[in-house]
Design a protein around this motif. Structure first.
Motif, mmCIF file in Angstrom:
data_model
loop_
_atom_site.group_PDB
_atom_site.id
_atom_site.type_symbol
_atom_site.label_atom_id
_atom_site.label_comp_id
_atom_site.label_asym_id
_atom_site.label_seq_id
_atom_site.Cartn_x
_atom_site.Cartn_y
_atom_site.Cartn_z
ATOM 1 N N VAL A 198 -14.673 -61.860 -34.551
ATOM 2 C CA VAL A 198 -15.310 -61.400 -33.328
ATOM 3 C C VAL A 198 -16.739 -61.925 -33.311
ATOM 4 C CG1 VAL A 198 -16.228 -59.393 -32.106
ATOM 5 C CG2 VAL A 198 -13.917 -59.323 -33.035
ATOM 6 N N ALA A 199 -17.133 -62.567 -32.227
ATOM 7 C CA ALA A 199 -18.492 -63.076 -32.098
ATOM 8 C C ALA A 199 -19.396 -61.973 -31.558
ATOM 9 C CB ALA A 199 -18.528 -64.292 -31.179
ATOM 10 N N ALA A 200 -20.412 -61.616 -32.321
ATOM 11 C CA ALA A 200 -21.368 -60.585 -31.892
ATOM 12 C C ALA A 200 -22.676 -60.820 -32.618
ATOM 13 C CB ALA A 200 -20.833 -59.185 -32.189
ATOM 14 N N GLY A 201 -23.767 -60.537 -31.938
ATOM 15 C CA GLY A 201 -25.085 -60.722 -32.527
ATOM 16 C C GLY A 201 -25.853 -59.418 -32.575
ATOM 17 N N TYR A 202 -26.723 -59.296 -33.544
ATOM 18 C CA TYR A 202 -27.541 -58.087 -33.682
ATOM 19 C C TYR A 202 -28.462 -57.876 -32.483
ATOM 20 C CZ TYR A 202 -26.417 -57.665 -38.692
ATOM 21 O OH TYR A 202 -25.780 -57.503 -39.900
ATOM 22 N N PRO A 252 -18.106 -68.032 -32.386
ATOM 23 C CA PRO A 252 -16.769 -67.596 -31.953
ATOM 24 C C PRO A 252 -15.652 -68.501 -32.459
ATOM 25 C CG PRO A 252 -17.956 -68.636 -30.139
ATOM 26 C CD PRO A 252 -18.943 -68.484 -31.256
ATOM 27 N N ASP A 253 -15.998 -69.704 -32.908
ATOM 28 C CA ASP A 253 -14.983 -70.641 -33.398
ATOM 29 C C ASP A 253 -14.802 -70.579 -34.913
ATOM 30 O OD1 ASP A 253 -14.555 -71.679 -30.798
ATOM 31 O OD2 ASP A 253 -16.319 -72.958 -30.997
ATOM 32 N N ALA A 254 -15.507 -69.671 -35.565
ATOM 33 C CA ALA A 254 -15.401 -69.572 -37.017
ATOM 34 C C ALA A 254 -13.998 -69.139 -37.426
ATOM 35 C CB ALA A 254 -16.429 -68.576 -37.552
ATOM 36 N N VAL A 255 -13.566 -69.612 -38.575
ATOM 37 C CA VAL A 255 -12.281 -69.216 -39.142
ATOM 38 C C VAL A 255 -12.564 -68.493 -40.458
ATOM 39 C CG1 VAL A 255 -10.079 -69.999 -40.074
ATOM 40 C CG2 VAL A 255 -11.076 -71.157 -38.086
ATOM 41 N N VAL A 256 -12.108 -67.258 -40.562
ATOM 42 C CA VAL A 256 -12.334 -66.454 -41.762
ATOM 43 C C VAL A 256 -10.974 -66.014 -42.292
ATOM 44 C CG1 VAL A 256 -13.419 -64.391 -42.715
ATOM 45 C CG2 VAL A 256 -14.548 -65.645 -40.861
ATOM 46 N N ASP A 257 -10.634 -66.477 -43.482
ATOM 47 C CA ASP A 257 -9.330 -66.146 -44.071
ATOM 48 C C ASP A 257 -9.154 -64.636 -44.186
ATOM 49 O OD1 ASP A 257 -8.765 -68.811 -44.324
ATOM 50 O OD2 ASP A 257 -9.314 -68.947 -46.450
ATOM 51 N N GLY A 258 -8.003 -64.165 -43.718
ATOM 52 C CA GLY A 258 -7.654 -62.760 -43.863
ATOM 53 C C GLY A 258 -8.313 -61.837 -42.864
ATOM 54 N N ALA A 259 -8.953 -62.407 -41.831
ATOM 55 C CA ALA A 259 -9.682 -61.547 -40.897
ATOM 56 C C ALA A 259 -9.564 -62.050 -39.470
ATOM 57 C CB ALA A 259 -11.159 -61.478 -41.290
ATOM 58 N N ARG A 260 -9.687 -61.105 -38.543
ATOM 59 C CA ARG A 260 -9.833 -61.439 -37.122
ATOM 60 C C ARG A 260 -11.313 -61.652 -36.852
ATOM 61 N NH1 ARG A 260 -10.749 -58.413 -32.181
ATOM 62 N NH2 ARG A 260 -11.175 -56.570 -33.464
ATOM 63 N N ILE A 295 -16.988 -56.171 -40.582
ATOM 64 C CA ILE A 295 -17.891 -56.688 -41.608
ATOM 65 C C ILE A 295 -18.869 -57.681 -40.993
ATOM 66 C CG2 ILE A 295 -18.070 -57.789 -43.858
ATOM 67 C CD1 ILE A 295 -16.451 -55.108 -43.775
ATOM 68 N N HIS A 296 -20.149 -57.355 -41.069
ATOM 69 C CA HIS A 296 -21.176 -58.263 -40.584
ATOM 70 C C HIS A 296 -21.422 -59.390 -41.578
ATOM 71 C CE1 HIS A 296 -22.965 -56.759 -36.850
ATOM 72 N NE2 HIS A 296 -22.602 -55.557 -37.255
ATOM 73 N N GLY A 297 -21.903 -60.525 -41.048
ATOM 74 C CA GLY A 297 -22.227 -61.669 -41.904
ATOM 75 C C GLY A 297 -21.018 -62.161 -42.663
ATOM 76 N N ALA A 298 -19.864 -62.162 -42.008
ATOM 77 C CA ALA A 298 -18.598 -62.405 -42.698
ATOM 78 C C ALA A 298 -18.470 -63.805 -43.267
ATOM 79 C CB ALA A 298 -17.434 -62.137 -41.750
ATOM 80 N N THR A 299 -19.274 -64.742 -42.788
ATOM 81 C CA THR A 299 -19.240 -66.097 -43.350
ATOM 82 C C THR A 299 -20.458 -66.339 -44.245
ATOM 83 O OG1 THR A 299 -20.369 -66.996 -41.396
ATOM 84 C CG2 THR A 299 -17.960 -67.022 -41.387
#
Length: 280
Positions: free
Chosen positions: A44-48, A34-42, A5-9
């Motif tokens: 991954v740091a990636a940019g368009y 890369p340091d973001a925390v998203v509940d229920g998800a792994r 899922i892109h734009g997860a935050t």
């Protein structure tokens, strides 16, 4: 296997992550941090801007949800090409793309049209979510502050211009359904039907806040000056241009035959339901 899922935050991706996680689906949240925390998800740091990063994120995925950010059209077209290249290389099982209201007509030559055409040429299983206008636009300070302080809902449409408004929550409902429906391809329109007018919006806001609210038509230029401090001069000018072009149309109503209501059994929220659901 997982759903990427892109734009997860962000405003569009976060509701999709939440809905998938609530359904017990494995989720990979794509963010630039890369340091973001998203509940229920792994995470991954990636940019368009990096085909390599996108390819790594997409490889082995059951599905990918993607949307293009509000940046310059030149950057959006670069991102569209990178996404297509990454999908070609990684081969995810399914791609769902939200146009975010941008046109997909090939004559426009825009990034959204490029991405849809690229996915079609790849032969990958894909679907395109096509909203009209987002209810979240009405949370911009120049709108919601006017509602609260003056009892006025200002927006750059004619008072009788009917729109099939949709929320990011509605888009998330459609994304979750489409990720598991490879039998549905092409465009799925998401939005209220029948479409509603500016005064209808004002009435819903008034009922929610328990006060009289009236609709006020503003110009695209007034909108541009109001949103430029928030999203930047270039993107604001693009948005204003889109609203100026939209003013020449008879309405922005979805067609019921390719609606989420008909194809997915998903009914978008009314304006009042949305206001309640977001806890405003």
């Amino acid at each position: 296997m997982t759903y990427v899922i892109h734009g997860a935050t962000g405003a569009q991706g976060a509701p999709v992550v939440a809905a998938l996680a609530a359904a017990g689906k494995p989720v990979t949240a794509v963010t630039r941090n890369p340091d973001a925390v998203v509940d229920g998800a792994r995470v991954v740091a990636a940019g368009y801007s990096s085909t390599e990063e996108l390819t790594k994120a997409y490889r082995g995925a059951d599905g990918v949800f993607v949307h293009l950010p509000v940046v310059s059209e030149e950057d959006r077209q670069t991102y569209a090409r990178n996404i297509v290249a990454a999908v070609r290389e990684a081969g995810p099982a399914r791609v769902v793309f939200s146009t975010s209201g941008y046109p997909t007509d090939h004559d426009t030559g825009g990034a959204a049209a490029m991405l849809v055409s690229g996915l079609a040429d790849l032969g990958v299983s894909y679907a395109v979510i096509e909203p009209t206008l987002y209810l979240e636009n009405l949370l911009m300070p120049y709108v919601i502050d006017a509602v609260r302080e003056r009892g006025v809902l200002p927006y750059a449409i004619h008072a009788d211009f009917a729109v099939s408004w949709a929320s990011h929550l509605d888009i998330a409902d459609a994304v979750v359904a489409l990720l598991d429906r490879p039998d549905i391809t092409g465009v799925v329109s998401v939005g209220q039907y029948p479409a509603i007018t500016g005064p209808d919006l004002a009435e819903a806001f008034g009922a929610h806040f328990g006060k009289n609210v009236v609709f006020e038509q503003i110009t695209p230029e007034q909108m541009r000056s109001s949103i430029a401090p928030l999203i930047g001069e270039g993107p604001a000018a693009d948005v204003a241009g889109a609203y100026a072009a939209m003013s020449t149309l008879p309405d922005r109503s979805i067609a019921p035959e390719n609606s989420a209501q008909k194809l997915l059994g998903v009914t978008p929220r009314t304006t009042g339901q949305w206001l309640t659901d977001i806890g405003l």
